[in-house]
Design a protein around this motif. Structure first.
Motif, PDB file in Angstrom:
ATOM      1  N   VAL A   1      -2.727  -9.230 -14.450  1.00 29.82           N
ATOM      2  CA  VAL A   1      -3.242  -7.831 -14.485  1.00 29.82           C
ATOM      3  C   VAL A   1      -4.066  -7.555 -15.727  1.00 29.82           C
ATOM      4  CG1 VAL A   1      -2.407  -5.472 -14.762  1.00 29.82           C
ATOM      5  CG2 VAL A   1      -1.415  -7.018 -13.042  1.00 29.82           C
ATOM      6  N   VAL A   2      -3.543  -8.126 -16.799  1.00 30.12           N
ATOM      7  CA  VAL A   2      -4.102  -7.845 -18.207  1.00 30.12           C
ATOM      8  C   VAL A   2      -5.658  -8.533 -17.973  1.00 30.12           C
ATOM      9  CG1 VAL A   2      -4.331  -8.190 -20.496  1.00 30.12           C
ATOM     10  CG2 VAL A   2      -2.047  -7.675 -19.305  1.00 30.12           C
ATOM     11  N   PHE A   3      -5.626 -10.061 -17.582  1.00 29.76           N
ATOM     12  CA  PHE A   3      -6.869 -10.496 -17.446  1.00 29.76           C
ATOM     13  C   PHE A   3      -7.881 -10.050 -16.536  1.00 29.76           C
ATOM     14  CE2 PHE A   3      -9.351 -14.107 -15.799  1.00 29.76           C
ATOM     15  CZ  PHE A   3      -9.960 -14.637 -16.959  1.00 29.76           C
ATOM     16  N   VAL A   4      -7.524  -9.674 -15.516  1.00 31.12           N
ATOM     17  CA  VAL A   4      -8.398  -8.888 -14.318  1.00 31.12           C
ATOM     18  C   VAL A   4      -8.829  -7.552 -14.789  1.00 31.12           C
ATOM     19  CG1 VAL A   4      -8.474  -8.032 -12.043  1.00 31.12           C
ATOM     20  CG2 VAL A   4      -7.468 -10.296 -12.489  1.00 31.12           C
ATOM     21  N   ASN A   5      -8.053  -6.675 -15.388  1.00 32.20           N
ATOM     22  CA  ASN A   5      -8.528  -5.458 -15.786  1.00 32.20           C
ATOM     23  C   ASN A   5      -9.460  -5.362 -17.184  1.00 32.20           C
ATOM     24  OD1 ASN A   5      -7.463  -3.338 -13.790  1.00 32.20           O
ATOM     25  ND2 ASN A   5      -5.607  -4.334 -14.091  1.00 32.20           N
TER      26      ASN A   5
ATOM     27  N   LEU B   1       6.831   0.149 -12.081  1.00 33.91           N
ATOM     28  CA  LEU B   1       6.654   0.859 -13.288  1.00 33.91           C
ATOM     29  C   LEU B   1       7.146   0.063 -14.461  1.00 33.91           C
ATOM     30  CD1 LEU B   1       8.018   4.346 -12.087  1.00 33.91           C
ATOM     31  CD2 LEU B   1       5.551   3.634 -12.622  1.00 33.91           C
ATOM     32  N   ALA B   2       7.665  -1.054 -14.299  1.00 27.90           N
ATOM     33  CA  ALA B   2       7.939  -2.080 -15.619  1.00 27.90           C
ATOM     34  C   ALA B   2       6.657  -2.879 -15.897  1.00 27.90           C
ATOM     35  CB  ALA B   2       9.105  -3.080 -15.302  1.00 27.90           C
ATOM     36  N   ILE B   3       5.920  -3.070 -14.882  1.00 23.47           N
ATOM     37  CA  ILE B   3       4.885  -3.856 -14.898  1.00 23.47           C
ATOM     38  C   ILE B   3       3.280  -3.099 -15.164  1.00 23.47           C
ATOM     39  CG2 ILE B   3       3.118  -5.658 -13.874  1.00 23.47           C
ATOM     40  CD1 ILE B   3       5.774  -6.433 -12.386  1.00 23.47           C
ATOM     41  N   ALA B   4       3.072  -2.129 -14.014  1.00 15.28           N
ATOM     42  CA  ALA B   4       1.647  -1.670 -13.669  1.00 15.28           C
ATOM     43  C   ALA B   4       1.380  -0.817 -15.303  1.00 15.28           C
ATOM     44  CB  ALA B   4       1.639  -0.563 -12.669  1.00 15.28           C
ATOM     45  N   PRO B   5       2.109   0.147 -15.775  1.00 15.30           N
ATOM     46  CA  PRO B   5       1.676   0.946 -16.973  1.00 15.30           C
ATOM     47  C   PRO B   5       1.563  -0.076 -18.170  1.00 15.30           C
ATOM     48  CG  PRO B   5       3.378   1.942 -15.953  1.00 15.30           C
ATOM     49  CD  PRO B   5       3.607   0.726 -15.387  1.00 15.30           C
ATOM     50  N   LEU B   6       2.367  -0.857 -18.473  1.00 19.69           N
ATOM     51  CA  LEU B   6       2.399  -1.623 -19.663  1.00 19.69           C
ATOM     52  C   LEU B   6       1.265  -2.690 -19.715  1.00 19.69           C
ATOM     53  CD1 LEU B   6       3.787  -2.071 -22.325  1.00 19.69           C
ATOM     54  CD2 LEU B   6       5.438  -3.571 -21.275  1.00 19.69           C
ATOM     55  N   ALA B   7       1.222  -3.215 -18.269  1.00 17.60           N
ATOM     56  CA  ALA B   7      -0.043  -4.374 -18.318  1.00 17.60           C
ATOM     57  C   ALA B   7      -1.179  -3.409 -18.584  1.00 17.60           C
ATOM     58  CB  ALA B   7       0.324  -4.965 -17.046  1.00 17.60           C
ATOM     59  N   THR B   8      -1.459  -2.413 -17.903  1.00 15.07           N
ATOM     60  CA  THR B   8      -2.671  -1.478 -17.897  1.00 15.07           C
ATOM     61  C   THR B   8      -3.231  -1.305 -19.602  1.00 15.07           C
ATOM     62  OG1 THR B   8      -2.199  -0.574 -15.448  1.00 15.07           O
ATOM     63  CG2 THR B   8      -3.928   0.463 -17.141  1.00 15.07           C
ATOM     64  N   LEU B   9      -1.807  -0.955 -20.204  1.00  9.55           N
ATOM     65  CA  LEU B   9      -2.202  -0.443 -21.598  1.00  9.55           C
ATOM     66  C   LEU B   9      -2.389  -1.791 -22.443  1.00  9.55           C
ATOM     67  CD1 LEU B   9      -1.480   1.448 -23.843  1.00  9.55           C
ATOM     68  CD2 LEU B   9       0.677   0.768 -24.060  1.00  9.55           C
TER      69      LEU B   9
ATOM     70  N   ARG C   1      -6.384   3.233 -13.052  1.00 11.61           N
ATOM     71  CA  ARG C   1      -6.073   2.063 -13.070  1.00 11.61           C
ATOM     72  C   ARG C   1      -4.930   1.602 -12.886  1.00 11.61           C
ATOM     73  NH1 ARG C   1     -10.027  -1.405 -14.267  1.00 11.61           N
ATOM     74  NH2 ARG C   1     -11.155   0.361 -14.935  1.00 11.61           N
ATOM     75  N   ILE C   2      -3.774   2.315 -13.326  1.00  9.05           N
ATOM     76  CA  ILE C   2      -2.415   2.413 -13.165  1.00  9.05           C
ATOM     77  C   ILE C   2      -2.089   2.377 -11.581  1.00  9.05           C
ATOM     78  CG2 ILE C   2       0.094   3.062 -13.296  1.00  9.05           C
ATOM     79  CD1 ILE C   2      -0.776   4.142 -15.948  1.00  9.05           C
ATOM     80  N   GLY C   3      -2.791   3.265 -10.747  1.00  6.17           N
ATOM     81  CA  GLY C   3      -2.940   3.311  -9.429  1.00  6.17           C
ATOM     82  C   GLY C   3      -3.304   1.904  -8.781  1.00  6.17           C
ATOM     83  N   TYR C   4      -4.586   1.622  -9.324  1.00  6.60           N
ATOM     84  CA  TYR C   4      -5.018   0.341  -8.806  1.00  6.60           C
ATOM     85  C   TYR C   4      -4.345  -0.794  -8.878  1.00  6.60           C
ATOM     86  CZ  TYR C   4      -8.660  -3.261  -8.238  1.00  6.60           C
ATOM     87  OH  TYR C   4      -9.448  -4.260  -7.966  1.00  6.60           O
ATOM     88  N   THR C   5      -3.627  -1.074 -10.071  1.00  4.80           N
ATOM     89  CA  THR C   5      -2.718  -2.043 -10.405  1.00  4.80           C
ATOM     90  C   THR C   5      -1.473  -1.798  -9.485  1.00  4.80           C
ATOM     91  OG1 THR C   5      -3.280  -2.192 -12.417  1.00  4.80           O
ATOM     92  CG2 THR C   5      -1.322  -3.300 -12.012  1.00  4.80           C
TER      93      THR C   5
END
Length: 384
Positions: free
Chosen positions: A255-259, A122-130, A313-317
């Motif tokens: 994560v940011v680059f791929v999404n 949760l430190a990476i997935a939501p913020l990186a997706t944002l 996308r958070i789930g995918y990440t």
């Protein structure tokens, strides 16, 4: 000494999660009480599927927040006598404390590592997706609204990135050797500019005719934005408030680059549809500028699909991060993230199944919760 029975083990875990149960009860009580004032989130309270998904997601968010109170031991604490031991055995030196889900191959508490693993995800997935959404929205809105050469160039670049298999691209971006090339820092220097650009245009387009509000908002955006930018992208924050470990930067930027290209295509498609609506034409007739129309007419009306995609996308990440951890890429090897823990446990799965199953179930439940939440949000957004 005999281990605890499964009834006592589940009861012990239930008690340890007391802060989570209290938090869930409080959040749902307030949400249901004020649901008429909470727009789309309030309408989610009318969807059983959405509420179940929200409950699962909130469970893990609260677990990450209260990990220090929930976990019985530190994620790296080792007890040699409890190496690969079955669930429910007591700690040899700490009275009244048990390895509720057993010990792993290094004698660490599986339950505590599962709890702390939620922080890693949760430190990476939501913020990186944002951040990926910031990039995708900032480029997708003008591409869909203006079209022409800008749309052609940006769409070509997005398709170029999407042409690579995602797992392979992730593997290339998060290997330790790539840090020596400086590519993660270069990507961070480019991608981390987009939130600053987004909020600058966001405030400028809205308060262009009200300089008493516009000037402080733009000033704050630039000062705070570049303060965070210097720390996150270059680890150069003089106050040390914003910083990112090189391993974490690798994963985050990947994560940011791929999404971002996928978000770009979604936003572009929605914008091309909405810009033909009557209320957009009305805004153009009033003399509103293109960026005002994009950010204050088109974007709010695209929130339903974007919120749903954000949850998915958070789930995918989360799955991708688990996959990276499973292969020992990205975060440090001793990290309690669920992917690494599953990988360590699966080596002895036929003999000691207990180290691998809890993090696998945790990962599955979080992704399931995000998917159910997205289904509930989709259901309610269609009713708007």
């Amino acid at each position: 000494m005999e281990p605890l029975g499964w009834g006592a083990i589940f009861a012990g875990m239930f008690v340890q999660f007391t802060p989570v149960w209290i938090g869930l009860a409080l959040i749902f009580t307030l949400s249901i009480w004020f649901k008429r004032r909470l727009s789309l989130y309030g309408k989610l309270m009318n969807s059983p599927i959405g509420m179940v998904g929200l409950g699962i997601v909130l469970f893990w968010i609260l677990t990450a927040l209260f990990a220090d109170q929930i976990a019985l031991f530190g994620p790296l604490d080792q007890v040699a006598s409890l190496k690969n031991k079955v669930p429910g055995l007591p700690h040899p030196t700490e009275e009244g404390k048990y390895y509720l889900l057993g010990g792993d191959n290094l004698g660490r508490d599986v339950f505590s590592r599962m709890v702390y693993g939620s922080q890693s995800v949760l430190a990476i997935a939501p913020l990186a997706t944002l951040f990926a959404f910031m990039v995708g929205v900032t480029l997708g809105l003008p591409a869909g609204y203006f079209g022409g050469r800008m749309d052609t160039v940006l769409s070509f670049l997005a398709n170029l990135v999407l042409a690579f298999p995602v797992i392979l691209l992730f593997y290339l971006l998060v290997t330790p050797e790539i840090r020596q090339t400086g590519i993660p820092v270069i990507l961070a220097a480019v991608l981390f500019l987009f939130p600053i650009v987004f909020f600058w245009v966001f405030f400028y387009s809205r308060y262009e005719t009200r300089p008493e509000l516009m000037v402080p908002l733009l000033t704050g955006t630039v000062l705070i934005g570049f303060w965070a930018y210097s720390g996150l992208a270059f680890n150069a924050d003089p106050l040390g408030v914003f910083s990112m470990d090189p391993n974490l930067l690798n994963v985050f930027v990947s994560v940011v680059f791929v999404n971002s290209p996928t978000v770009f295509r979604i936003v572009r498609g929605i914008t091309m549809d909405i810009k033909t609506r009557d209320y957009v034409a009305a805004g153009q007739t009033r003399g509103e500028g293109p960026f005002y129309i994009m950010l204050w007419e088109i974007l709010p009306n695209a929130r339903g699909p974007l919120i749903v995609d954000f949850c998915l996308r958070i789930g995918y990440t989360t799955i991708l991060l688990g996959t990276l951890g499973f292969f020992g890429l990205g975060v440090s090897p001793e990290s309690p993230d669920w992917g690494s823990t599953i990988n360590e446990g699966r080596k002895l799965l036929s003999i000691y199944p207990h180290p691998a199953l809890p993090p696998a179930l945790a990962l599955m439940s979080l992704v399931l919760g995000l998917n159910l939440l997205a289904d509930g949000l989709r259901e309610q957004s269609l009713k708007d």
